[in-house]
Motif scaffolding. Structure first.
Motif, mmCIF file in Angstrom:
data_model
loop_
_atom_site.group_PDB
_atom_site.id
_atom_site.type_symbol
_atom_site.label_atom_id
_atom_site.label_comp_id
_atom_site.label_asym_id
_atom_site.label_seq_id
_atom_site.Cartn_x
_atom_site.Cartn_y
_atom_site.Cartn_z
ATOM 1 N N ILE A 229 -9.459 -19.166 19.430
ATOM 2 C CA ILE A 229 -9.882 -18.490 18.201
ATOM 3 C C ILE A 229 -10.010 -16.986 18.440
ATOM 4 N N SER A 230 -10.617 -16.607 19.561
ATOM 5 C CA SER A 230 -10.785 -15.191 19.876
ATOM 6 C C SER A 230 -9.433 -14.518 20.069
ATOM 7 N N ARG A 231 -8.487 -15.226 20.695
ATOM 8 C CA ARG A 231 -7.136 -14.671 20.913
ATOM 9 C C ARG A 231 -6.497 -14.282 19.581
ATOM 10 N N THR A 232 -6.601 -15.173 18.597
ATOM 11 C CA THR A 232 -6.031 -14.891 17.289
ATOM 12 C C THR A 232 -6.722 -13.711 16.611
ATOM 13 N N LEU A 233 -8.045 -13.672 16.673
ATOM 14 C CA LEU A 233 -8.796 -12.590 16.028
ATOM 15 C C LEU A 233 -8.539 -11.252 16.698
ATOM 16 N N PHE A 234 -8.492 -11.222 18.045
ATOM 17 C CA PHE A 234 -8.219 -9.980 18.749
ATOM 18 C C PHE A 234 -6.817 -9.476 18.439
ATOM 19 N N ALA A 235 -5.851 -10.379 18.296
ATOM 20 C CA ALA A 235 -4.479 -9.979 17.975
ATOM 21 C C ALA A 235 -4.398 -9.388 16.575
ATOM 22 N N GLN A 236 -5.173 -9.943 15.645
ATOM 23 C CA GLN A 236 -5.130 -9.482 14.261
ATOM 24 C C GLN A 236 -5.926 -8.199 14.050
ATOM 25 N N PHE B 152 -10.041 -5.364 19.502
ATOM 26 C CA PHE B 152 -11.351 -5.638 20.101
ATOM 27 C C PHE B 152 -12.483 -5.151 19.203
ATOM 28 N N ASP B 153 -12.400 -3.881 18.772
ATOM 29 C CA ASP B 153 -13.491 -3.309 17.994
ATOM 30 C C ASP B 153 -13.610 -3.939 16.615
ATOM 31 N N GLY B 154 -12.503 -4.435 16.064
ATOM 32 C CA GLY B 154 -12.538 -5.028 14.737
ATOM 33 C C GLY B 154 -13.006 -6.470 14.709
ATOM 34 N N THR B 155 -13.214 -7.056 15.883
ATOM 35 C CA THR B 155 -13.647 -8.448 15.978
ATOM 36 C C THR B 155 -15.107 -8.500 16.416
ATOM 37 N N SER B 156 -15.881 -9.364 15.818
ATOM 38 C CA SER B 156 -17.299 -9.489 16.150
ATOM 39 C C SER B 156 -17.618 -10.888 16.660
ATOM 40 N N ILE B 157 -18.730 -10.978 17.386
ATOM 41 C CA ILE B 157 -19.215 -12.278 17.855
ATOM 42 C C ILE B 157 -19.509 -13.192 16.673
ATOM 43 N N GLU B 158 -20.059 -12.609 15.600
ATOM 44 C CA GLU B 158 -20.376 -13.411 14.425
ATOM 45 C C GLU B 158 -19.116 -14.058 13.855
ATOM 46 N N GLU B 159 -18.015 -13.297 13.817
ATOM 47 C CA GLU B 159 -16.771 -13.823 13.264
ATOM 48 C C GLU B 159 -16.189 -14.929 14.141
ATOM 49 N N ILE B 160 -16.263 -14.728 15.462
ATOM 50 C CA ILE B 160 -15.778 -15.755 16.386
ATOM 51 C C ILE B 160 -16.577 -17.043 16.199
ATOM 52 N N ALA B 161 -17.902 -16.902 16.155
ATOM 53 C CA ALA B 161 -18.768 -18.072 16.011
ATOM 54 C C ALA B 161 -18.538 -18.770 14.672
ATOM 55 N N ALA B 162 -18.411 -17.972 13.604
ATOM 56 C CA ALA B 162 -18.222 -18.559 12.280
ATOM 57 C C ALA B 162 -16.896 -19.303 12.194
ATOM 58 N N THR B 163 -15.848 -18.745 12.776
ATOM 59 C CA THR B 163 -14.536 -19.398 12.735
ATOM 60 C C THR B 163 -14.560 -20.717 13.513
ATOM 61 N N ALA B 164 -15.344 -20.729 14.602
ATOM 62 C CA ALA B 164 -15.443 -21.946 15.416
ATOM 63 C C ALA B 164 -16.499 -22.911 14.886
ATOM 64 N N HIS B 165 -17.220 -22.490 13.838
ATOM 65 C CA HIS B 165 -18.295 -23.306 13.236
ATOM 66 C C HIS B 165 -19.390 -23.609 14.271
ATOM 67 N N VAL B 166 -19.760 -22.568 15.023
ATOM 68 C CA VAL B 166 -20.866 -22.695 15.965
ATOM 69 C C VAL B 166 -21.786 -21.497 15.761
ATOM 70 N N SER B 167 -22.929 -21.507 16.441
ATOM 71 C CA SER B 167 -23.850 -20.381 16.367
ATOM 72 C C SER B 167 -23.505 -19.337 17.423
ATOM 73 N N LYS B 168 -24.000 -18.137 17.231
ATOM 74 C CA LYS B 168 -23.733 -17.053 18.194
ATOM 75 C C LYS B 168 -24.174 -17.409 19.615
ATOM 76 N N PRO B 169 -25.359 -18.028 19.800
ATOM 77 C CA PRO B 169 -25.774 -18.360 21.172
ATOM 78 C C PRO B 169 -24.778 -19.228 21.921
ATOM 79 N N VAL B 170 -23.973 -20.032 21.214
ATOM 80 C CA VAL B 170 -22.970 -20.866 21.890
ATOM 81 C C VAL B 170 -21.911 -19.986 22.543
ATOM 82 N N VAL B 171 -21.490 -18.929 21.824
ATOM 83 C CA VAL B 171 -20.503 -17.995 22.379
ATOM 84 C C VAL B 171 -21.105 -17.255 23.565
ATOM 85 N N TYR B 172 -22.363 -16.826 23.420
ATOM 86 C CA TYR B 172 -23.033 -16.124 24.523
ATOM 87 C C TYR B 172 -23.150 -17.026 25.750
ATOM 88 N N GLU B 173 -23.424 -18.292 25.502
ATOM 89 C CA GLU B 173 -23.607 -19.228 26.611
ATOM 90 C C GLU B 173 -22.338 -19.357 27.451
#
Length: 305
Positions: free
Chosen positions: A13-20, A23-44
């Protein structure tokens, strides 16, 4: 999902977002939302956006370098160059998102994973090919690193152009690139010099200049010095970016700790409220039981004397 499956999902998911979006245009919130998880899961899994970006870039670097390295195992030098050019174009065609990430961002989070460093790593492998050809034709093998940068840079920039146009086909593009590189190499001037139209010297100095080995050696030394200065400056910039990335990572970690503490406090508060509610319900139940018992006593008939 298992932990391994979740990590792989987040990487894709991050690969697709970073390509589109970069780096600066992509956020942790967007990665988590696209994966349907919470931010702490990405941090973990990755410790922050820099962590997942570094993993994505490293994967793409290793994939492309592996394809180029395999192409350079051919026996004949011309075949090596043809296969290497074709390998880069095949990677661009099959992994467009990955190539966009490599050429779009040179963020400090990628560490050494910038497009310039990628070009340098590929060029270091091409040096051996050129050194053999130079030696066979009487040229100095010491010039191979410089020509390797030129050759790889030409192919890579052509690849950037072809990434969007996709015409003609990759095999035809590779054939034209190698045609220019190979047929140009067969007619190399062993002592090349800049033309009078591009030199910074005065017209009289140009007219008085006698080209020869000494002038060529001097120009090469000046070129080496200029390149050393550029490398030193680039290293300073890289170190500064790494420090900034480390500071950003520390801020991310602190923010993560703060969020975890707030979540823990909220959990404790809810537990306390639930405990108080349970105690109130227990008192109310006991009170109702006493009232029921008293009502039962009052309802009993009087005993005869």
């Amino acid at each position: 999902m298992t932990g391994k499956e979740r990590r792989e999902q987040l990487i894709l998911i991050s690969r697709t977002l970073f390509a589109q979006k970069g780096f600066d245009g992509t956020s942790i919130e967007e990665i988590a939302a696209t994966a349907h998880v919470s931010k702490p899961v990405v941090y973990e899994h990755f410790g922050g956006k820099e962590g997942v970006y570094a993993v994505v870039v490293d994967r793409e670097m290793q994939k492309l370098l592996g394809m180029i390295t395999e192409a350079l195992t051919a026996s004949h030098s011309l075949v090596k160059l043809e296969r290497a050019a074709l390998a880069l174009l095949r990677y661009i065609e099959e992994s467009s998102e990955g190539f966009r990430i490599l050429v779009r961002d040179s963020h400090a989070a990628s560490g050494t994973g910038t497009f310039a460093s990628l070009i340098s790593e590929i060029a270091s492998q091409v040096e051996d090919v050129l050194a053999d050809e130079f030696a066979a034709r009487g040229y100095s093998p010491d010039l191979a690193p410089m020509y390797a940068q030129m050759l790889v840079g030409m192919v890579a920039l052509t690849g950037q152009w072809w990434l969007d146009v996709r015409k003609p086909g990759r095999e035809e593009v590779a054939a034209h690139v190698v045609n220019l590189a190979w047929n140009g190499l067969t007619g190399l001037n062993p002592q090349p010099a800049m033309t009078a139209a591009t030199t910074t010297a005065t017209r009289d100095q140009v007219a008085a200049k006698v080209p020869g080995p000494r002038a060529s050696d001097k120009e090469l030394r000046e070129l080496d010095k200029a390149r050393e200065r550029e490398l030193k400056e680039a290293e300073k910039v890289r170190q500064r970016e790494l420090r900034e990335a480390e500071k950003a990572r520390v801020r991310e970690l602190k923010e993560r700790e703060r969020l975890l503490k707030e979540a823990e406090k909220e959990r404790e508060r809810l537990l306390k409220e639930a405990e108080k509610a349970r105690e109130r319900e227990e008192k109310l139940r006991q009170r109702e039981a006493r009232l029921a018992e008293r009502a039962a006593l009052l309802a009993q008939p009087d005993q005869p004397e």
